[in-house]
Design an enzyme around this catalytic site. Structure first.
Site, PDB file in Angstrom:
ATOM      1  CD  GLU A  27      -2.889  -1.030   2.401  1.00 14.22           C
ATOM      2  OE1 GLU A  27      -3.783  -0.172   2.394  1.00 14.22           O
ATOM      3  OE2 GLU A  27      -2.706  -1.816   3.349  1.00 14.22           O
ATOM      4  CB  SER A 160      -5.750  -0.531  -0.263  1.00 12.60           C
ATOM      5  OG  SER A 160      -5.361   0.571   0.512  1.00 12.60           O
ATOM      6  CE1 TYR A 226      -7.209   4.644  -1.384  1.00  6.87           C
ATOM      7  CE2 TYR A 226      -7.062   2.346  -2.043  1.00  6.87           C
ATOM      8  CZ  TYR A 226      -7.084   3.312  -1.062  1.00  6.87           C
ATOM      9  OH  TYR A 226      -7.001   2.943   0.256  1.00  6.87           O
ATOM     10  NE  ARG A 265     -13.109   3.210   5.615  1.00  7.02           N
ATOM     11  CZ  ARG A 265     -12.007   2.825   4.996  1.00  7.02           C
ATOM     12  NH1 ARG A 265     -10.975   3.645   4.882  1.00  7.02           N
ATOM     13  NH2 ARG A 265     -11.904   1.593   4.516  1.00  7.02           N
ATOM     14  CG  ASP A 267     -14.581  -0.561   5.581  1.00  3.10           C
ATOM     15  OD1 ASP A 267     -14.870   0.645   5.680  1.00  3.10           O
ATOM     16  OD2 ASP A 267     -13.496  -0.974   5.137  1.00  3.10           O
ATOM     17  CD  GLU A 280     -11.009  -4.417   5.865  1.00  2.00           C
ATOM     18  OE1 GLU A 280      -9.926  -3.800   5.890  1.00  2.00           O
ATOM     19  OE2 GLU A 280     -11.295  -5.274   5.012  1.00  2.00           O
ATOM     20  CG  ASN A 282      -9.530   0.225   7.088  1.00  2.00           C
ATOM     21  OD1 ASN A 282      -8.728  -0.342   6.374  1.00  2.00           O
ATOM     22  ND2 ASN A 282     -10.840   0.014   6.998  1.00  2.00           N
ATOM     23  N   GLY A 286      -7.112   5.833   4.812  1.00  2.00           N
ATOM     24  CA  GLY A 286      -6.593   6.686   3.758  1.00  2.00           C
ATOM     25  C   GLY A 286      -6.996   8.139   3.940  1.00  2.00           C
TER      26      GLY A 286
END
Length: 317
Positions: A27, A160, A226, A265, A267, A280, A282, A286
């Site tokens: 990443e 990602s 992205y 964050r 999900d 998951e 994070n 990002g």
């Protein structure tokens, strides 16, 4: 519009701040983009800040030497993936006595390990999709029977959406496992969730506005995250007030259960019955121009400069 700036006193409290980004994981390219955005935001806010491209800035130095040679008072961590988001860097900074943003060693390691994070959530009674751990000796036919088709295959320690595949039969499962195993020694097969996908940022213990994700891709993959311009990020998410509050509370419970700090964050997807299922967490999300935490903060009236300063403030509390 006037750019937010910290006070002289707060700038003094922060001292010299290192934005640590880059790294050596798969990443890296995303971390470079995130780091550049964070660096610019803190500079515009009046913070004394510089960047450390860990592992890439100075080819003659290893990452540990880079950190030991740099002069800084605290760090804003925006590395993604193994080596930066998994507790390794956090442990080094603990040893160096340098305050840093985000979660500590244990929560960072858990957040990076999708299998053990799911085990923790399930043990705490929080909903997460059924799964199986795949190895060379796993009976993949039995996995298909256990989870049903389609199935998500994921490297356990990548972010990602790198290495993730949606498979609909045994042959695809075999191929997806081999591809994921090239990236990670631990591979996860997860029951496919057929409902809507949401993401919720957490900042200082509070849930940010819910974002519903819609993409023309089979799922929210790397390109949809992205590169694609047709991915839709919806604050008009279709949840009623009760559902929205339940989702936010689930996210806070997941954040707290994993021992996360500062920001993250999480999900989530709905299953076929509309129940929320945790995917998951994070712990260093990002911060690019396609990223979701800045988007959610902006929806709440928080500028990018205010966001990065608020994340940094946790290091002096």
């Amino acid at each position: 519009m006037t750019t937010f700036r910290v006070t002289t006193e707060e700038a003094r409290q922060f001292g010299r701040v290192a934005v640590i980004y880059g790294g050596l994981s798969s990443e890296r390219v995303i971390s470079l983009r995130s780091g550049a955005e964070v660096l610019g935001g803190l500079q515009r806010a009046g913070v004394d800040v510089f960047g450390i491209d860990l592992g890439g800035e100075q080819g003659d130095l290893n990452p540990l030497t880079q950190l030991m040679d740099a002069e800084f008072d605290r760090a804003f961590l925006i590395l993604h993936g193994p080596g930066g988001e998994d507790g390794t860097l956090q442990g080094v900074l603990e040893m160096l006595g340098k305050p840093y943003t985000g979660s500590g060693v244990a929560a960072s390691a858990l957040g990076m390990d999708k299998v053990r994070c799911k085990q923790l959530w399930a043990g705490a009674g929080l909903p997460t999709p059924a799964y199986a751990v795949l190895t060379e000796s796993t009976d993949l036919t039995a996995v298909g029977e256990q989870l049903g088709w389609p199935i998500f295959v994921k490297p356990a320690h990548e972010g990602s959406s790198i290495g993730i595949a949606k498979v609909t039969n045994l042959d695809e499962l075999k191929k997806a496992y081999q591809n994921a195993a090239e990236l990670d020694s631990l591979v996860l097969a997860e029951r496919w969730m057929s409902g809507d996908e949401f993401t919720v940022g957490v900042l200082n213990g509070q849930a940010l506005p819910v974002i519903k994700l819609e993409t023309s891709h089979d799922f929210y993959d790397f390109d949809a995250k992205y590169e694609s311009d047709d991915t839709r990020y919806l604050f008009e998410h279709g949840l009623n007030e009760t559902q929205e509050q339940a989702l936010k509370q689930l996210v806070i419970d997941a954040f707290d259960t994993a021992g996360c700090e500062g920001w993250a964050r999480i999900d989530v997807m709905q299953d076929g019955e509309g129940a929320f299922q945790l995917l998951e967490v994070n712990t260093a999300p990002g911060m690019t121009d396609h990223s979701l935490v800045p988007m959610a903060a902006a929806q709440q009236g928080v500028s990018f400069e205010q966001l990065v300063v608020e994340i940094l403030r946790q290091t002096v509390r």
